[in-house]
Write an enzyme that holds these catalytic residues in place. Structure first.
Site, PDB file in Angstrom:
ATOM      1  N   ARG A   1       0.821  -1.214   0.000  1.00 35.53           N
ATOM      2  CA  ARG A   1       0.000   0.000   0.000  1.00 35.53           C
ATOM      3  C   ARG A   1       0.856   1.267   0.000  1.00 35.53           C
ATOM      4  NH1 ARG A   1      -2.225   3.498   3.280  1.00 35.53           N
ATOM      5  NH2 ARG A   1      -1.246   2.652   5.140  1.00 35.53           N
TER       6      ARG A   1
ATOM      7  N   CYS B   1      -7.296   0.466  12.256  1.00 37.72           N
ATOM      8  CA  CYS B   1      -6.122  -0.203  12.812  1.00 37.72           C
ATOM      9  C   CYS B   1      -6.452  -0.714  14.203  1.00 37.72           C
ATOM     10  CB  CYS B   1      -4.950   0.754  12.820  1.00 37.72           C
ATOM     11  SG  CYS B   1      -4.418   1.067  11.128  1.00 37.72           S
TER      12      CYS B   1
ATOM     13  N   ILE C   1       8.095  -0.509  12.300  1.00 38.69           N
ATOM     14  CA  ILE C   1       8.775   0.776  12.131  1.00 38.69           C
ATOM     15  C   ILE C   1       9.080   0.896  10.640  1.00 38.69           C
ATOM     16  CG2 ILE C   1      10.865   2.106  12.667  1.00 38.69           C
ATOM     17  CD1 ILE C   1      11.043   0.635  15.349  1.00 38.69           C
ATOM     18  N   TYR C   2       8.629   1.981   9.988  1.00 39.63           N
ATOM     19  CA  TYR C   2       8.907   2.174   8.551  1.00 39.63           C
ATOM     20  C   TYR C   2      10.403   2.425   8.360  1.00 39.63           C
ATOM     21  CZ  TYR C   2       3.916   2.404   7.486  1.00 39.63           C
ATOM     22  OH  TYR C   2       2.591   2.096   7.328  1.00 39.63           O
TER      23      TYR C   2
ATOM     24  N   SER D   1       3.803   7.880   6.482  1.00 37.88           N
ATOM     25  CA  SER D   1       3.548   7.192   5.203  1.00 37.88           C
ATOM     26  C   SER D   1       2.067   7.146   4.898  1.00 37.88           C
ATOM     27  CB  SER D   1       4.066   5.758   5.270  1.00 37.88           C
ATOM     28  OG  SER D   1       5.455   5.766   5.475  1.00 37.88           O
TER      29      SER D   1
HETATM   30  N1  LIG Z   1       1.384   5.512   8.358  1.00 40.84           N
HETATM   31  C1  LIG Z   1       0.395   5.829   9.211  1.00 40.84           C
HETATM   32  N2  LIG Z   1       0.678   5.857  10.530  1.00 40.84           N
HETATM   33  C2  LIG Z   1      -0.289   6.168  11.436  1.00 40.84           C
HETATM   34  O1  LIG Z   1       0.025   6.201  12.636  1.00 40.84           O
HETATM   35  C3  LIG Z   1      -1.612   6.435  10.966  1.00 40.84           C
HETATM   36  C4  LIG Z   1      -1.873   6.390   9.573  1.00 40.84           C
HETATM   37  N3  LIG Z   1      -0.856   6.092   8.727  1.00 40.84           N
HETATM   38  N4  LIG Z   1      -3.099   6.690   9.058  1.00 40.84           N
HETATM   39  C5  LIG Z   1      -4.238   6.891   9.931  1.00 40.84           C
HETATM   40  C6  LIG Z   1      -3.889   7.375  11.257  1.00 40.84           C
HETATM   41  C7  LIG Z   1      -3.500   8.809  11.388  1.00 40.84           C
HETATM   42  N5  LIG Z   1      -2.599   8.772  12.568  1.00 40.84           N
HETATM   43  C8  LIG Z   1      -1.578   9.686  12.741  1.00 40.84           C
HETATM   44  C9  LIG Z   1      -1.273  10.575  11.734  1.00 40.84           C
HETATM   45  C10 LIG Z   1      -0.264  11.497  11.921  1.00 40.84           C
HETATM   46  C11 LIG Z   1       0.429  11.539  13.114  1.00 40.84           C
HETATM   47  C12 LIG Z   1       1.505  12.574  13.277  1.00 40.84           C
HETATM   48  O2  LIG Z   1       1.941  13.181  12.320  1.00 40.84           O
HETATM   49  N6  LIG Z   1       1.942  12.843  14.491  1.00 40.84           N
HETATM   50  C13 LIG Z   1       3.011  13.784  14.753  1.00 40.84           C
HETATM   51  C14 LIG Z   1       2.523  15.182  15.036  1.00 40.84           C
HETATM   52  C15 LIG Z   1       1.087  15.318  15.418  1.00 40.84           C
HETATM   53  C16 LIG Z   1       0.644  16.741  15.676  1.00 40.84           C
HETATM   54  O3  LIG Z   1       1.424  17.696  15.511  1.00 40.84           O
HETATM   55  O4  LIG Z   1      -0.516  16.915  16.092  1.00 40.84           O
HETATM   56  C17 LIG Z   1       3.825  13.277  15.933  1.00 40.84           C
HETATM   57  O5  LIG Z   1       4.990  13.703  16.027  1.00 40.84           O
HETATM   58  O6  LIG Z   1       3.310  12.482  16.736  1.00 40.84           O
HETATM   59  C18 LIG Z   1       0.119  10.644  14.120  1.00 40.84           C
HETATM   60  C19 LIG Z   1      -0.895   9.723  13.942  1.00 40.84           C
HETATM   61  C20 LIG Z   1      -2.466   7.434  13.034  1.00 40.84           C
HETATM   62  N7  LIG Z   1      -2.693   6.719  11.823  1.00 40.84           N
HETATM   63  O1  LIG Z   2      -4.682   4.337  14.882  1.00 35.71           O
HETATM   64  C1  LIG Z   2      -3.831   4.010  14.022  1.00 35.71           C
HETATM   65  C2  LIG Z   2      -4.098   4.091  12.654  1.00 35.71           C
HETATM   66  C3  LIG Z   2      -3.140   3.715  11.783  1.00 35.71           C
HETATM   67  N1  LIG Z   2      -1.939   3.258  12.218  1.00 35.71           N
HETATM   68  C4  LIG Z   2      -0.913   2.880  11.202  1.00 35.71           C
HETATM   69  C5  LIG Z   2      -0.556   1.452  11.072  1.00 35.71           C
HETATM   70  C6  LIG Z   2      -0.063   1.376   9.622  1.00 35.71           C
HETATM   71  O2  LIG Z   2       1.281   1.846   9.563  1.00 35.71           O
HETATM   72  C7  LIG Z   2      -0.962   2.364   8.916  1.00 35.71           C
HETATM   73  C8  LIG Z   2      -2.181   1.716   8.295  1.00 35.71           C
HETATM   74  O3  LIG Z   2      -1.803   0.958   7.208  1.00 35.71           O
HETATM   75  P1  LIG Z   2      -2.470  -0.458   6.820  1.00 35.71           P
HETATM   76  O4  LIG Z   2      -1.829  -0.776   5.486  1.00 35.71           O
HETATM   77  O5  LIG Z   2      -3.951  -0.242   6.679  1.00 35.71           O
HETATM   78  O6  LIG Z   2      -2.114  -1.440   7.895  1.00 35.71           O
HETATM   79  O7  LIG Z   2      -1.386   3.261   9.918  1.00 35.71           O
HETATM   80  C9  LIG Z   2      -1.655   3.208  13.561  1.00 35.71           C
HETATM   81  O8  LIG Z   2      -0.545   2.822  13.980  1.00 35.71           O
HETATM   82  N2  LIG Z   2      -2.616   3.565  14.420  1.00 35.71           N
END
Ligand SMILES: Nc1nc(=O)c2c([nH]1)NC[C@@H]1CN(c3ccc(C(=O)N[C@@H](CCC(=O)O)C(=O)O)cc3)CN21
Ligand SMILES: O=c1ccn([C@H]2C[C@H](O)[C@@H](COP(=O)(O)O)O2)c(=O)[nH]1
EC number: 2.1.1.45
Length: 283
Positions: free
Chosen positions: A22, A160, A222-223, A282
């Protein structure tokens, strides 16, 4: 905090490289992690080896509780985490079910509050659990599931953290939460806060004491573009003691959560942390 660092260390030391179709990236991956949070003792599981944005995590969960399906509604609460998945995910942008800018489709909270029944109408899973627990009833099926394979094609991402199972023993409430996929540097920061806060809030609005929260993760990864920061920066730091979460005691019902509650109703006390680390995200 130690259990989080132990999981990170385990992935770095024993993880296996898996290519994820993905995202097109490789992930260092382990299978099965069991985390436990002491909600009774208010040991808030906030990451201390970097600055954690706990308000965004609580806002995200409040959005699920309200059944939001638009990244704009999440932004209005103070959470930008759905912007990328709603608006930058190529497969979702091409999907005919997408209703336009910011639409997330039938994900998370939509399933939790409005699960479609084949014979018409909807099931409000959260309402049922709140009503039972408020009457002191645990029917051994106090489950909120966001995982609806029949509607995966109608949402931008499969959930998730997909299932939350509450249990009542005497007057103490427990929560067991299940996660199929976990981005440990970014997502888990949020998910730990959410599991803890969900139990604390549900205990408060159903009139019970909070016990322990159990968080069960299947694929923890971990990516590849996050690995050096985790291994060489975050894992080199010493953790600080756990802070405490303070929730406005005026929150007394599901309706309160649905209507007037904002992030100002949550405070974290004694949060000592190291400098922020900006991990790549990602889509
Ligand atoms: N690859 C991926 N990882 C995830 O953790 C994730 C997804 N996709 N897609 C759906 C949701 C969205 N979530 C996320 C998305 C972004 C942050 C993030 O950028 N956090 C930063 C800053 C947050 C802020 O400034 O409010 C961090 O440093 O924690 C964390 C969780 C968790 N999920
Ligand atoms: O609450 C959340 C939502 C998303 N994630 C992370 C886990 C994966 O890295 C991606 C989702 O990708 P899939 O291909 O659907 O597994 O987002 C998370 O840690 N916590």
């Amino acid at each position: 905090m130690n259990q989080y660092l132990a999981l990170c260390r385990r992935i770095v030391d024993d993880g296996v490289w898996v290519t994820n179709e993905r995202t097109g990236k490789r992930c260092l991956t382990v299978i099965n992690a069991d985390l436990e949070y002491d909600v009774a003792g208010n040991q808030f599981p906030l990451i201390t080896t970097r600055k954690s944005y706990w308000k965004a995590a609580i806002a995200e969960f409040l959005g699920y509780i309200r059944g939001y399906d638009s990244a704009a509604d999440f932004r209005a609460l103070g959470c930008k985490t759905w912007d990328a998945n709603a608006n930058l995910n190529e497969a979702w942008l091409q999907n005919s079910h997408r209703k336009g800018e910011d639409d997330m489709g039938r994900v998370y909270g939509v399933q939790g509050r409005r699960w479609s029944k084949p014979d018409g109408g909807h099931v409000d899973q959260l309402r049922k659990v709140v009503d039972n627990l408020s009457r002191g009833v645990d029917d051994r099926g106090e489950i909120i599931s966001f995982y609806n394979p029949g509607e995966f094609h109608m949402g931008c991402l499969r959930p998730c953290m997909h299932t939350h199972n509450f249990s009542l023993l005497g007057d103490t409430l427990y929560l067991t939460s299940y996660q199929r996929s976990c981005d440990v540097p970014l997502g888990l920061n949020f998910n730990q806060v959410q599991v803890f806060t969900f139990l604390a809030l549900m205990a408060q609005i159903t009139g019970h004491k909070a016990g322990q929260a159990y968080h069960k993760i299947v694929n923890a990864h971990i990516y590849e573009d996050q690995l050096a920061l985790m291994r060489d920066v975050q894992l080199q730091r010493e953790p600080f003691p756990a802070p405490q979460l303070e929730i406005n005691p005026d929150i007394k019902s599901l309706q309160d959560l649905e209507t007037w509650v904002t992030l100002d109703d949550f405070k974290v006390n004694n949060y000592q942390h190291h400098d922020p680390i900006s991990y790549p995200f990602s889509v």
